[in-house]
Scaffold this motif. Structure first.
Motif, PDB file in Angstrom:
ATOM      1  N   ASP A 202       0.850  -1.187   0.000  1.00  0.00           N
ATOM      2  CA  ASP A 202       0.000   0.000   0.000  1.00  0.00           C
ATOM      3  C   ASP A 202       0.887   1.239   0.000  1.00  0.00           C
ATOM      4  O   ASP A 202       1.625   1.481   0.957  1.00  0.00           O
TER       5      ASP A 202
ATOM      6  N   ARG B 205      -0.447   8.096  -7.828  1.00  0.00           N
ATOM      7  CA  ARG B 205      -1.538   7.114  -7.767  1.00  0.00           C
ATOM      8  C   ARG B 205      -1.448   6.327  -6.461  1.00  0.00           C
ATOM      9  O   ARG B 205      -0.983   5.176  -6.447  1.00  0.00           O
TER      10      ARG B 205
ATOM     11  N   HIS C 144      -0.757  -1.727  -4.634  1.00  0.00           N
ATOM     12  CA  HIS C 144      -0.070  -2.125  -5.868  1.00  0.00           C
ATOM     13  C   HIS C 144       0.559  -3.497  -5.674  1.00  0.00           C
ATOM     14  O   HIS C 144       1.031  -3.821  -4.574  1.00  0.00           O
ATOM     15  N   ARG C 145       0.575  -4.275  -6.732  1.00  0.00           N
ATOM     16  CA  ARG C 145       1.190  -5.598  -6.714  1.00  0.00           C
ATOM     17  C   ARG C 145       2.518  -5.552  -7.455  1.00  0.00           C
ATOM     18  O   ARG C 145       2.571  -5.108  -8.600  1.00  0.00           O
TER      19      ARG C 145
ATOM     20  N   ALA D  62       8.083   0.481  -5.748  1.00  0.00           N
ATOM     21  CA  ALA D  62       6.741   0.823  -5.283  1.00  0.00           C
ATOM     22  C   ALA D  62       6.382   2.256  -5.658  1.00  0.00           C
ATOM     23  O   ALA D  62       5.241   2.551  -6.044  1.00  0.00           O
TER      24      ALA D  62
ATOM     25  N   ALA E 156       5.497   2.300  -9.288  1.00  0.00           N
ATOM     26  CA  ALA E 156       4.170   1.715  -9.522  1.00  0.00           C
ATOM     27  C   ALA E 156       3.066   2.693  -9.141  1.00  0.00           C
ATOM     28  O   ALA E 156       1.964   2.648  -9.709  1.00  0.00           O
ATOM     29  N   ALA E 157       3.334   3.571  -8.177  1.00  0.00           N
ATOM     30  CA  ALA E 157       2.347   4.561  -7.745  1.00  0.00           C
ATOM     31  C   ALA E 157       2.410   5.838  -8.582  1.00  0.00           C
ATOM     32  O   ALA E 157       1.812   6.854  -8.221  1.00  0.00           O
TER      33      ALA E 157
END
Length: 212
Positions: free
Chosen positions: A74, A81, A85-86, A96, A99-100
């Motif tokens: 998280d 964003r 996320h995975r 991470a 990914a965000a």
């Protein structure tokens, strides 16, 4: 015959009888006892080449190591964003953040260890202070990353607890409590937009850190 001659003859006969009896006794056949059967393997050492194989339970094989699966992380705070996320196993904080959608311009990330390995189920908070009762994220190299133990409840939080949220001071905390009292509480986080002084930018900073 004189008695002396008779006596001598008796002695000779007696000696002959004794000798014959002794000779017969020593020359008689004797029964031979069969040897006892030796128990199979009694004199063998188990586990040797001449002995029987060692019996018993086979040594337990080590359990198979679980395969590494994807990480669920998280990412909250000042990122493009925020949310869950995975990521593949072995990902780091930098992965991470990518990914965000990356960190928002002007955000101070000096406390983030971007090279730290992530753990499944953790939360990475970017540019925000920990919520009340929050502690550091468990795991190696977690220093500098705020771990949120749980979002702040808009329905029960005190003014002091609300002031721990990013961008919320005494005035805005009082406005949130006043809106809660007048409207009968918060039914959803989106109702935080109705509080005077909370715009779209501030709402995005707070949405992941609060709950109704």
């Amino acid at each position: 015959m004189e008695w002396r001659s008779v006596a001598a003859l008796v002695v000779v006969v007696a000696v002959a009888v004794v000798w014959a009896a002794q000779h017969f006794w020593t020359g008689r056949p004797e029964a031979v006892r069969a040897p006892e059967t030796v128990a199979q393997g009694a004199s063998r050492t188990p586990g040797t080449a001449d002995g029987p194989p060692v019996t018993g339970p086979a040594p337990a094989s080590p359990p198979p190591s679980p395969s590494a699966g994807p990480l669920v992380v998280d990412v909250s705070g000042k990122v493009a964003r925020p949310g869950v996320h995975r990521l593949p196993a072995g990902s780091r904080v930098e992965d991470a953040l990518e990914a965000a959608g990356g960190v928002r311009p002007g955000t101070d990330t000096s406390g983030l260890n971007r090279a730290r390995l992530l753990t499944d189920g953790e939360q990475v908070a970017v540019g925000v202070d920990p919520a009340p009762g929050a502690g550091p994220v468990a795991g190696p190299g977690a220093a500098g990353v705020a771990g949120v133990a749980g979002p702040v409840s808009l329905g029960t939080a005190t003014a002091e607890q609300l002031e721990t949220l990013p961008g919320v001071g005494p005035v805005l905390a009082a406005a949130i409590i006043a809106h809660r009292t007048e409207s009968g509480g918060f039914q959803s986080v989106d109702q935080l937009r109705d509080v005077r002084g909370i715009g779209d930018r501030r709402f995005e900073d707070l949405r992941e850190l609060v709950r109704p």
